[in-house]
Design a protein around this motif. Structure first.
Motif, short mmCIF file in Angstrom:
data_model
loop_
_atom_site.label_atom_id
_atom_site.label_comp_id
_atom_site.label_asym_id
_atom_site.label_seq_id
_atom_site.Cartn_x
_atom_site.Cartn_y
_atom_site.Cartn_z
N MET A 147 -39.48 10.43 -14.66
CA MET A 147 -39.22 11.56 -13.75
C MET A 147 -40.07 11.47 -12.49
N GLU A 148 -41.00 10.52 -12.43
CA GLU A 148 -41.75 10.34 -11.19
C GLU A 148 -40.83 9.95 -10.04
N ASP A 149 -39.75 9.25 -10.33
CA ASP A 149 -38.83 8.81 -9.28
C ASP A 149 -37.40 8.86 -9.81
N PRO A 150 -36.80 10.05 -9.95
CA PRO A 150 -35.42 10.13 -10.46
C PRO A 150 -34.44 9.52 -9.47
N TYR A 151 -33.35 9.01 -10.01
CA TYR A 151 -32.34 8.33 -9.18
C TYR A 151 -31.43 9.37 -8.54
N GLU A 152 -31.38 9.36 -7.19
CA GLU A 152 -30.61 10.35 -6.45
C GLU A 152 -29.31 9.78 -5.88
N GLY A 153 -28.95 8.57 -6.24
CA GLY A 153 -27.70 8.00 -5.76
C GLY A 153 -27.93 6.78 -4.90
N PRO A 154 -26.88 6.01 -4.67
CA PRO A 154 -27.03 4.77 -3.89
C PRO A 154 -27.38 5.01 -2.44
N ASP A 155 -27.11 6.18 -1.91
CA ASP A 155 -27.36 6.45 -0.50
C ASP A 155 -28.73 7.07 -0.25
N SER A 156 -29.55 7.20 -1.28
CA SER A 156 -30.85 7.86 -1.13
C SER A 156 -31.83 6.96 -0.38
N ARG A 157 -32.38 7.45 0.72
CA ARG A 157 -33.37 6.69 1.48
C ARG A 157 -34.68 6.57 0.70
N LYS A 158 -34.99 7.59 -0.04
CA LYS A 158 -36.21 7.57 -0.86
C LYS A 158 -36.15 6.45 -1.88
#
Length: 1326
Positions: A120-131
């Motif tokens: 959960m430190e870095d959840p996946y927000e989708g292929p377009d996520s800049r983060k």
């Protein structure tokens, strides 16, 4: 023996206990001792002995140490040829090594809690996520997880599947919730559009239809997460999980709402799930909280957790006790292990059983025991957590423990206060906010903690709120993180200075933010549209900072300071670590004069407590006085610098008078005696004989022995003398430095070095004494009642430069109504150099003297000519000048003089017509157009003056008063009050001071019999929604209605008024368009009180209902406080209001109804004590038996429900301070800030049977009560007393005689202080 050793790995970081992992299992590793190994192998030798014996040829390896490594054991076992069991039996010995201890492996659960936290430190927000494209350091491969998680590989992979993790570009990821809901929404919409069965969703079609929107692997992953995969006819299908989809949709709906109407939520929820699915509340178990007690029923997410890091100091710690009230605990984990817990709060209901005792001695003892049971300083608490047995070894090594608690807080009654204005708009537009509140040790009301001032720790605080809100808490704001949809944000605060939990606070609302322009580390917060007031109010704060840092020669201890101004404050000032919470009523503009010094004092007081109280904390409650004293001391130094020595001395005198009045009323241990005395002059020896008497018999006093300063003003100067007060010293000889002189005028040197001309014609020609003062520095807690001649008091008033001396002289001159006293007071009023508070006090003294001299008074009414000369036009004295309040001293005098003038009375005990018309002219010609300051306080004082002019109505020959024959003067007063109230509705004054004064004036008119006595008007103004000052004024009037006395109108008078011309003042009121005063009913009978007693009881019940239901905590507290100060009856009165129902109601209120507020519980106990005292209320029915006899056990037991009033009145409560300040107090005299921390208890020695009420109470008892059977076979009860050899015999044969014994000797019986603790046992013989 391990013939084929598996792949074994020891896993764990430095702060973790090591585990041994195989391919699919996890084991705890513990060292086990085997000290008796030699007993198992006869003839076995130690490794040292074997090495020394050359015949031992079969030794493969010997180990001299006490332990072998597991790896070397495996190595040696692999090197040994595999032999049959017969080979081992034929050999002498085959020893790989010898150890007194070994590693014992025990199967344990894998420690997988850390897995989700890492992902959960870095959840996946989708292929377009800049983060996602920028960060790589928070991503984990399988190898990374194996090195970090204490579990086997199969267990880790299984858990990854359970938490719906997926592998993306070689890294394990968890989908961010919003992105997960986006994918699920695509799938459910496709299912609805294609009308597929939920049990048969084709994978291939889903990938074809949705592949252009999202990556195919994500579509398949969401199907795997919310469905079951199977194959039919070579085609892959998914059966969707109804409960899991419904739960996810509900979480999405509840995520963006604090609370949801349950019925509305269920309707929206059902519409949001795919067709064919059915939503049920049981699907939300562990996710949401349903409150069925609220109306309407609500539902909300469970959000809240606390993580405590505990450093054990003892090796056998197996229980962790924390403080927690109101919180609903759902889950407790210790070092990621599930922990059992028990929650028990004994203060919720102090007396658990349905006790009929109903006396405060019993309640006090029970409450002290309940508070002690949850005292953190004694290692107790409401929440008891059992440390898992797996961690006992961890604790024995004094290693750190991390306690994780999931909890919820729904509709808290205390600790947190929500303010939600009833108006249109969203929460931010309505100014809704919440803040922490409560008397000390109240942090436990809103999160689990160690709620003690002696336990300090650092803090990391996180608050997730709506995007339009601002969360203010302790420490530095590290960062503010918005959610993906920008609807919410999380405030992260860090407090690195160790701080007690009791000094942690919170405020959340749509605050406007102001960074202090002089000190950028200081930030101010206020509610919307109040920013201009905030700027002016806090513009002075930087000077207070500078003063404290200079006087203490140290910097402010925290890195920042925050002031938050909120509505419906618990107290006006509440100081916490690095922040303070203030009432928004303290905000003011530059136009307001009266509020400016009060608000500045509040700010300075709060800042002083940052140094002493927050940064420097106390160890125990017995140290509280140190922090209060030091912070109060530096606050006083600031006051002296800012407002001058006169204001500082006046404040000290004011505080001294308060504590003297409190101690004399309620008793205490600090107050020294009342000093009284007089003086005589010995002309021959030229000495002053000063007689000082001590009255130390009053409650709360003790005899004083020590130095006492006396100042004597003589003709040649002022001289200080220090007298040593001994045990029996009464008279003291003080040498005089001056000789009496016949000259009438002389320059007299004063204490400050000034020389003044005095007219000495009034003094005694044979005495050089001008005046005498006892303890002028107020260094002793005392009350001084000193007698000296009137001319001495007049000299002291005119020429003493100390304001305390001048105030003492003014109070003393009230007893000397002479022309000389009148002249002295008038001179003080005319002196502009005199302190304004002294001049204000002189106004009221002059009014009293004028009333005493009414038959000999000459000239215009007192103060009228002076007022016209100072503030009115020269050509027309009745017209006041245009207001100009630039001179603040003149302003305060202009406010006070009309109020004092209205107290003047003529020979008929009426206010002079000239004075009343003068006050009405002041109101009529008041002009504030050219004044830069507001005149609302001045106009409020003029209304108070009108109220002071009212005198009791007089009825001639029983004339029935009607509207037509109403006194013309009263009619004028009523018209002015009506006009002011109407103007307030259009143009409200600051803090509604005009309305407050009008309500008080109306009550005065009612009590004096000029208008019908009806509380309807005050009840309407006391309702929630009005300004708090208005509510308090209205409530004071309603409290006054609860008394039997003070009824201004009889029932017949009220009826006559209604029949003769309608309600009094209704014409004026209706013509102005305002609402009616007394009632909206048109039935004349509705205006007639049914009876004083019934109405008093009705108003009392209305007030007690408000105590339980009013939304504002301060109002609930003030009602109890006002009822205590102005009670409907007292314990020494016979009143029809005193009944069993009222006793039960108040008992339940303090027993269980106020468990959420320490201050409120103290107020309920104070009221109970005022009404009923310490003993059992007299209105309760007598118990059936006063003495219970058990012939079998040969015991006589007193009925514990009885305690006589005589006994209770003779007992002196012993004040004992608990560790929390949550105990019971009596007679609370401080309105806002002072809550007592005393618990009254009954002495255990005063138990048993007393002979008569007038016998010495509390004397030790012998084992008395002997039942004897005499010669005529009659059983008699003999009672023997310790101080007498007499015995009373009571015939116990007949019921009549038994009842006579009970009812005639109830005054002998005393209930023990605690049930079941009575030590009295009687002897019985037959």
């Amino acid at each position: 023996m391990l013939r084929r050793p598996p792949s074994l790995v020891i896993r764990g970081e430095k702060d973790e206990q090591a585990v041994l992992c195989s391919k699919d299992k996890t084991y705890d590793m513990k060292i086990a001792d085997t000290s008796n190994m030699l007993l198992f192998i006869p003839g076995c030798k130690t490794p040292e002995q074997l090495n020394a014996d050359p015949s031992s040829c079969n030794i493969i390896h010997s180990q001299a140490s006490n332990s072998l490594s597991l790896q070397r054991i495996f190595q040696k076992v692999q090197d040994v040829p595999h032999e049959t069991p017969q080979d081992y039996s034929e050999s002498k010995a085959l020893i790989a090594g010898f150890s007194n201890n070994y590693w014992e492996l025990r199967r344990c659960r894998p420690k997988l809690k850390k897995l989700r936290k890492l992902l959960m430190e870095d959840p996946y927000e989708g292929p377009d996520s800049r983060k996602d494209q920028a960060l790589t350091f928070s991503k984990y491969t399988t190898e990374d997880l194996l090195s970090l998680i204490q579990a086997s590989e199969e267990e880790i992979l299984h858990q990854l599947q359970a938490i719906d993790a997926c592998k993306i570009e070689g890294y394990w990821r968890i989908l961010e919730f919003d992105y997960e809901m986006k994918l699920l929404n695509h799938v459910t919409q496709l299912i609805d559009s294609e009308s597929w069965s939920l049990s048969k969703v084709p994978l291939r079609t889903c990938l074809e239809e949705l592949g252009s929107l999202e990556p195919r692997e994500m579509i398949e992953h969401i199907l795997l997460s919310y469905g079951r995969k199977y194959v039919d006819d070579g085609e892959v299908y998914f059966e969707m999980h109804e409960d899991k989809i419904c739960r996810a949709v509900a979480q999405m709906l509840l995520k963006n709402a604090v609370k949801f109407n349950l019925s509305e939520f269920q309707e929206v929820w059902q519409q949001s799930v795919p067709e064919g699915m059915t939503t049920r509340l049981d699907q939300l178990k562990g996710l949401a909280l349903v409150d069925k007690s609220s109306r309407p029923e609500t539902i909300s997410l469970l959000k809240g957790y606390v993580e405590l890091t505990i450093f054990p100091t003892v090796a056998n710690l197996n229980r962790i006790k924390l403080n927690s009230k109101q919180c609903r605990i759902y889950r407790v984990r210790v070092n990621d292990l599930e922990a059992a817990f028990i929650y028990n709060d004994p203060t919720l209901e102090v007396c658990h059983q349905e006790s009929k005792q109903r006396n405060l001695n019993y309640f006090s003892n029970a409450y002290a025991a309940a508070v002690s049971a949850v005292d953190p300083d004694a290692g107790n608490g409401e929440l008891c957590i059992k440390v898992p047995s797996e961690l006992w070894k961890h604790v024995d090594e004094l290693k750190v423990l991390k306690v994780h608690i999931n909890f919820s807080l729904d509709q808290p009654k205390g600790g947190l206060h929500f303010v939600v204005p009833n108006m249109e708009g969203n929460m931010a537009e309505r100014g809704a906010h919440v803040f922490s509140c409560g008397y000390q040790n109240s942090t436990r009301f809103w999160f689990p903690c160690v709620d003690s001032y002696s336990e300090l720790c650092t803090w990391k605080l996180e608050y997730t709120v709506d995007a339009a809100m601002v969360a203010v808490s302790n420490g530095d704001l590290v960062e503010t993180v918005y959610t993906h949809d920008m609807r919410k944000k999380t405030f992260h605060y860090m407090l690195t200075i160790p701080t007690a939990a009791s000094n942690i606070s919170l405020a959340i609302g749509p605050f406007e933010i102001l960074v202090d322009p002089y000190m950028h580390e200081v930030t101010h917060f206020c509610l919307p549209q109040l920013l201009p007031l905030l700027k002016h109010t806090t513009s002075y704060l930087h000077e207070v900072f500078e003063f404290y840092e200079e006087i203490l020669t140290c910097r402010y201890p925290y890195s920042c300071f925050k002031t938050v101004f909120i509505d419906e404050a618990y107290v006006e000032v509440a100081a916490y670590a690095s922040m303070s919470i203030f009432s928004t009523n303290l905000l003011h503009s530059a136009m307001i004069i009266d509020e400016t010094p009060l608000t500045r004092r509040c700010l300075a007081q709060a800042l002083a407590q940052q140094f002493f109280g927050c940064f420097i904390s106390r160890m125990s409650w017995s140290d509280e006085w140190v922090l209060k004293g030091i912070s109060g001391y530096i606050y006083g130094l600031w006051m002296k610098k800012t407002f001058g020595v006169n204001e500082y001395r006046h404040w000290i005198k004011q505080e001294l008078d308060k504590i003297v009045a409190y101690e004399l009323k309620t008793g205490g241990v600090l107050l020294h005696p009342i000093f009284g005395g007089g003086k005589e002059k010995d002309k021959k020896r030229n000495v002053l004989e000063l007689e000082i008497k001590q009255d130390y018999t009053s409650p709360g006093t003790q005899k004083y022995v020590g130095p006492l300063k006396v100042t004597v003003q003589e003709l040649d100067g002022s001289f200080n003398h220090t007298l040593q007060i001994e045990e029996n010293s009464l008279k003291h000889d003080i040498p005089c430095h001056s000789k009496s002189r016949r000259n009438k005028k002389k320059k007299i040197p004063l204490m400050n070095g000034e020389e003044v001309d005095m007219d000495l014609s009034a003094m005694d020609a044979d005495s050089p004494l001008l005046w005498i003062r006892i303890d002028p520095d107020m260094s002793v807690l005392r009350k001084v009642e000193f007698e000296q001649s009137d001319f001495m008091w007049q000299y002291q008033l005119r020429y003493e430069r100390d304001v305390v001396a001048q105030e003492e002289a003014i109070l003393a001159l009230e007893k000397f109504p002479t022309p000389a006293s009148r002249l002295a007071l008038t001179d003080i009023l005319e002196q502009e150099q005199c302190f304004y508070r002294v001049r204000m006090l002189a106004c009221f003294c002059l009014a009293k003297i004028a009333n005493s001299m009414v038959s000999t008074w000459t000239g215009p009414p007192a103060m009228k000519s002076l007022f016209t000369r100072m503030f009115c036009c020269k050509t027309c004295p009745n017209i006041v000048k245009t207001n100009n309040f630039m001179n603040f001293q003149s302003y305060f005098l202009q406010k006070t003089m009309p109020v004092a003038m209205a107290l003047l009375r003529d020979v008929h005990n009426l206010c002079p017509k000239e004075v009343l018309m003068f006050i009405l002219d002041l109101i009529k010609y008041n002009d504030n157009r050219k004044n830069k300051f507001s005149d609302n306080y001045y106009r409020a004082e003029l209304i108070d003056a009108l109220a002071n002019s009212v005198t009791p109505a007089v009825s001639v020959n029983n004339e029935v008063r009607t509207l037509d024959n109403l006194n013309p003067d009263v009619r004028l007063i009523l018209e002015e009050i009506t006009r002011f109230l109407n103007m307030e509705k259009l143009l409200p004054s600051y803090r509604h001071t005009i309305t407050v004064s009008c309500l008080k004036a109306i009550r005065v008119l009612q009590k004096n019999g000029h208008v019908p006595s009806d509380p309807a008007l005050f009840k309407s103004y006391a309702e929630y929604g009005h300004f708090i000052d208005v509510r308090i004024a209205a409530l004071e009037a309603v409290v006054d209605y609860t008394k039997d006395d003070g009824r201004s109108l009889a029932k017949s008078d009220g009826r006559s008024l209604v029949e003769s011309g309608g309600l009094l003042l209704l014409r004026f009121w209706a013509s102005s368009g305002s609402e009616e005063w007394f009632s909206k009913s048109q039935n004349p009978q509705d205006y007639i009180p049914s009876g004083p007693v019934d109405r008093s009881y009705e108003e009392l019940q209305w007030l007690l209902d408000m105590v339980q239901s009013d939304p504002v905590p301060y109002i609930r507290h003030k009602i109890l406080d006002m009822l205590t100060k102005n009670p409907p009856f007292t314990k020494n009165m016979e009143s029809p209001l005193c009944n069993e129902a009222l006793v039960d109601q108040l008992w339940k209120l303090m027993n269980s109804g106020t468990s959420h507020d320490w201050r409120l519980r103290c107020g309920a106990v104070d009221l109970y004590f005022t009404l009923f005292g310490l003993s059992r209320p007299s209105c309760l029915p007598l118990p059936e038996l006063g003495l219970v006899l058990n012939l079998k056990e040969k015991k006589a037991v007193l009925n514990p429900t009885i305690i006589p009033e005589a006994v209770a009145n003779n007992q002196e409560p012993v004040n004992s301070t608990t560790n929390h300040g949550q105990s019971v107090g009596f007679q609370n005299t401080e309105d806002d800030h002072l809550i007592k921390e005393t618990a009254s208890s009954i002495s255990g020695h005063q138990q048993g049977v007393k002979r008569k009420a007038d016998m010495p109470l509390g004397s030790p008892l012998e084992p008395g009560q002997i039942l004897e059977k005499n010669e005529d076979s009659k059983v008699k009860l003999k009672i023997r007393f310790s101080n007498s050899q007499e015995e009373e015999e009571i015939d116990m044969d007949t019921v009549h005689d038994s009842q006579a014994f009970i009812y005639h000797h109830l005054n002998m019986l005393e209930r023990p202080s605690t049930p079941g603790m009575s030590k009295f046992i009687g002897k019985m013989t037959v």
